[in-house]
Design a protein around this motif. Structure first.
Motif, PDB file in Angstrom:
ATOM      1  N   GLU A 167       2.965  -5.270  -2.977  1.00 60.71           N
ATOM      2  CA  GLU A 167       2.893  -4.386  -1.800  1.00 60.71           C
ATOM      3  C   GLU A 167       3.886  -3.261  -2.059  1.00 60.71           C
ATOM      4  N   ARG A 199      -2.528  -7.281  -7.264  1.00 62.56           N
ATOM      5  CA  ARG A 199      -2.646  -8.699  -6.909  1.00 62.56           C
ATOM      6  C   ARG A 199      -3.663  -9.335  -7.840  1.00 62.56           C
ATOM      7  N   GLU A 201      -6.038 -11.293  -7.899  1.00 61.08           N
ATOM      8  CA  GLU A 201      -6.993 -11.983  -7.011  1.00 61.08           C
ATOM      9  C   GLU A 201      -7.778 -13.035  -7.790  1.00 61.08           C
ATOM     10  N   VAL A 209     -13.510  -3.544  -2.370  1.00 63.65           N
ATOM     11  CA  VAL A 209     -12.919  -4.230  -1.217  1.00 63.65           C
ATOM     12  C   VAL A 209     -11.843  -5.227  -1.656  1.00 63.65           C
ATOM     13  N   VAL A 211      -9.910  -6.005  -5.009  1.00 61.64           N
ATOM     14  CA  VAL A 211      -9.677  -5.674  -6.414  1.00 61.64           C
ATOM     15  C   VAL A 211      -8.265  -6.106  -6.820  1.00 61.64           C
ATOM     16  N   GLN A 216      -2.167   1.373  -1.648  1.00 59.69           N
ATOM     17  CA  GLN A 216      -1.769   1.139  -0.263  1.00 59.69           C
ATOM     18  C   GLN A 216      -1.097   2.399   0.287  1.00 59.69           C
ATOM     19  N   GLU A 218       1.640   2.812   3.180  1.00 60.34           N
ATOM     20  CA  GLU A 218       2.416   1.967   4.088  1.00 60.34           C
ATOM     21  C   GLU A 218       3.524   2.761   4.772  1.00 60.34           C
ATOM     22  N   TYR A 308       6.332 -13.182   6.237  1.00 61.59           N
ATOM     23  CA  TYR A 308       7.363 -12.345   6.849  1.00 61.59           C
ATOM     24  C   TYR A 308       7.023 -11.913   8.274  1.00 61.59           C
ATOM     25  N   GLU A 325     -10.976  -6.632   6.737  1.00 62.87           N
ATOM     26  CA  GLU A 325      -9.657  -6.070   7.091  1.00 62.87           C
ATOM     27  C   GLU A 325      -9.432  -4.792   6.282  1.00 62.87           C
ATOM     28  N   ILE A 326      -9.126  -3.694   6.995  1.00 65.76           N
ATOM     29  CA  ILE A 326      -8.837  -2.464   6.252  1.00 65.76           C
ATOM     30  C   ILE A 326      -7.379  -2.023   6.403  1.00 65.76           C
ATOM     31  N   GLU A 439       5.480  -2.450  10.662  1.00 63.49           N
ATOM     32  CA  GLU A 439       4.789  -1.998   9.463  1.00 63.49           C
ATOM     33  C   GLU A 439       3.282  -1.800   9.637  1.00 63.49           C
ATOM     34  N   SER A 441       0.178  -0.968   7.581  1.00 57.39           N
ATOM     35  CA  SER A 441      -0.092  -1.001   6.134  1.00 57.39           C
ATOM     36  C   SER A 441      -1.596  -0.841   5.895  1.00 57.39           C
ATOM     37  N   GLY A 443      -5.033  -0.132   3.452  1.00 56.53           N
ATOM     38  CA  GLY A 443      -5.651  -0.166   2.138  1.00 56.53           C
ATOM     39  C   GLY A 443      -6.479   1.102   1.991  1.00 56.53           C
TER      40      GLY A 443
END
Ligand code: GAP
Length: 598
Positions: A167, A199, A201, A209, A211, A216, A218, A308, A325-326, A439, A441, A443
């Motif tokens: 992140e 990440r 994944e 979507v 990857v 990001q 943020e 967190y 989730e976007i 925060e 955040s 994508g």
């Protein structure tokens, strides 16, 4: 958009240069995508729009930190310990799958991420789930935690272990002491960053979507939880579609249509700061072209929250029948700064001055070590510390002839006169505060994909099928296509002059003189270019051109010397095309005009 339309969009994205799987020449690697010229332009516009809204207009500061960070950062942040997904490996073909996604795909369970490993193993068994790659049964296969961070080595030899940041946020948190200084130690202040995150994944999917490398955007807002409040009046009337925990748990319950103000008043959104950013984000999404009928904010279930976060809402868009989730809006409390302070030994606080200095009494001790040493030997130091703590906690304990303290379960009696107990008058100018973090955040890739899916249209023009992207003019990769009706009799030269003038005026413009006008319009429609300008014979006589609008395919004849102002007004949303068509000569199109051969 149906599944087949998603497939058509994926095909369009590759054919027209929005995005495509990377490294095709070497067989490709799942989870990596390249944005082609159209996609990179769209992404740039999206990032500019985000920066304008969340950095500039909110008065925040933007930074750019490295993407590789040392292990100590992620030990402190908790990512080494807790940034895991559930993995199940097929014993038959060896393929790895994300266990919670298999459960969500093949059962009625919607939120398997919040379940424990034994619960997911049980669901795999109960529903007889099989490997999507080879069809072998997965019941009985162990589900394991898999850490998503990419590990690397910094420097030659054995070097130092590093990780690609999962992140962008950590690049902001670790620099907090300096960033606070730049903000003159005044809370609240916000720091933004747009950049790559990585990440590993388990099963990348759905194009861009999910990857392994993505961008990001943020914002980390640092606030004093006791004294800082957002200006809720700015967003109170903004309407939101909310999907709170209660509604998710009650079957058949609808979403909640409400306003930011009402959601805060009724305690639906616990943090005023999170509510503030949901309002700002709602407005922004609408402005950049997200279809708000296919958009909602969903509250995280307790088991779903990141390690967190104490409260979190996701912005979700409906894409091809699924809610994706976007963006996430998390209240991270003082988790990050407290952890980095603890692990680094540095100060991660802000000194906040009181409006007026505070006069207070402070109880202290100054133990007589020439007495404690010989009397208590090796315990003397700890007894002195215990006396110090007791004085702060309970000064009445020093009212008698002796004082009792406990050190590791052993009671000790000390004559009060040997403790050096006293009460002093002190003046405190302020206090050290560990700020809390709010925060938002985002994508960038998922938002870009949402814009494409929500803009995808099919219709007929002059009895011929047409595909177009109804992108917002400010987001569209290209704002204007410039065409000569034909490349002869000076039309091409005039069109190229116009193209240069438009580029000089700051427009993203493209030139096309191949094929008939209809085909050129279709090419621009397909990549979402909102306006096309055609230079025809009348242009040479009357110094006018036709301006054609993408969605309606309507045209207006506009004087060349007013073209920059007209197109600027249209792009920036200051003027509508209907108003332009009314003001200038509206071109009535007869059937077949767009597709007429040259
Ligand atoms: N700093 C908070 C954070 O990283 P997150 O919900 O894990 O929160 C934020 O990620 C956003 O990043 C998500 O809402 C999503 O849009 C995007 N994102 C996360 N993982 C992604 C992936 N593997 N591929 C593409 N986008 C991703």
């Amino acid at each position: 958009m149906s599944g087949s339309e998603s497939t058509k969009l994926a095909e369009l994205a590759k054919r027209r240069g929005f995005f495509f799987p990377s490294n095709g020449a070497y067989g490709g690697v799942a989870g990596f995508y390249t944005y082609g010229p159209e996609g990179a332009a769209l992404k740039r516009h999206l990032e500019d729009a985000w920066r304008d809204r969340f950095t500039v207009r909110e008065g925040n500061q933007e930074i750019e930190a490295p993407t590789i960070m040392p292990e100590a950062v992620f030990e402190a942040s908790g990512h080494l310990e807790g940034f895991d997904d559930m993995l199940v490996e097929c014993a038959e073909c060896g393929e790895s799958h994300r266990a919670d996604h298999l459960v969500e795909d093949d059962t009625a369970v919607e939120d398997a991420e919040s379940l424990s490993i034994p619960e997911v193993e049980e669901l795999i068994r109960e529903h007889e789930l099989v490997c999507p790659s080879c069809g072998a049964a997965l019941a009985g296969e162990p589900v394991e935690e898999f850490n998503l961070m990419f590990e690397t080595t910094i420097g030659p030899g054995s070097g130092q272990t590093g990780y690609m940041r999962p992140e962008t946020a950590q690049g902001i948190f670790v620099e907090f002491p300096l960033l606070a200084e730049y903000a003159r130690n005044q809370l609240p202040f916000g720091v933004t960053q747009i950049g790559p995150a990585y990440r590993n994944e388990i099963s990348p999917r759905k194009g861009v979507v999910r990857v392994r490398e993505f961008t990001q955007a943020e914002l980390e807002l640092f606030v004093n939880p006791e004294t800082n409040e957002p200006d809720l009046s700015r967003v109170a009337d903004i309407e939101l579609t909310l999907y709170p925990i209660g509604n998710q748990r009650e079957e058949g319950t609808e979403y909640l249509e409400t306003t930011v103000g009402a959601a805060v008043e009724e305690g639906i959104i616990a943090s005023e700061w999170v509510a503030y950013y949901l309002g700002i984000a709602q407005e922004w999404y609408e402005r950049i072209g997200v279809d708000t009928d296919r958009f909602r904010f969903r509250q995280h279930l307790p088991g779903e929250r990141a390690h967190y976060a104490s409260d979190c809402w996701d912005a979700e868009a409906e894409l091809g029948g699924d809610w994706i989730e976007i963006a996430g809006f998390a209240y991270r409390g003082d988790y990050d700064l407290a952890k980095h302070a603890e692990h680094s030994g540095e100060e991660f606080t802000v000194f906040e001055q009181y409006d007026e200095p505070l006069h207070a009494e402070r109880a202290t001790v100054d133990p007589d070590m020439s007495y404690l040493g010989p009397e208590f030997g090796g315990e003397a130091g700890e007894i002195a510390e215990a006396l110090e703590r007791l004085a702060k906690r309970d000064r009445t304990a020093f009212e008698g002839e002796t004082v009792s303290v406990d050190v590791e379960g052993e009671p000790y009696e000390i004559p009060t006169e040997k403790t050096g107990f006293s009460v002093e008058e002190v003046t405190e100018a302020g206090e050290h505060v560990t700020p809390h973090v709010v925060e938002p955040s985002f994508g960038v890739g998922r938002t870009l994909y949402t814009l494409l899916v929500h803009a995808y249209r099919e219709d007929e023009v002059d009895d011929e099928p047409r595909t177009y992207l109804a992108l917002d003019p400010e987001m569209a990769p290209t704002t204007v296509g410039v065409f000569p009706l034909m490349d002869r009799d000076g039309l091409g030269e005039r069109a190229r002059e116009l193209l240069a003038a438009l580029r000089e005026a700051g427009f993203e413009a493209t030139y096309d003189d191949s094929g008939n006008i209809g085909r050129r319009y279709r090419r621009q429609d397909e990549v979402g270019t909102p306006f096309c300008v055609t230079v025809d014979y009348e242009s040479l006589e009357s110094e006018t051109v036709t301006v054609r609008e993408r969605d309606s395919t309507e045209q207006a004849r506009v004087p060349i010397d007013e073209l920059v102002a007209v197109l600027g007004g249209l792009r920036d949303g200051d003027r509508s095309f209907e108003a332009i068509a009314e003001e200038y000569e509206h071109q009535e199109l007869s059937a077949g005009t767009e597709n007429a051969a040259e």
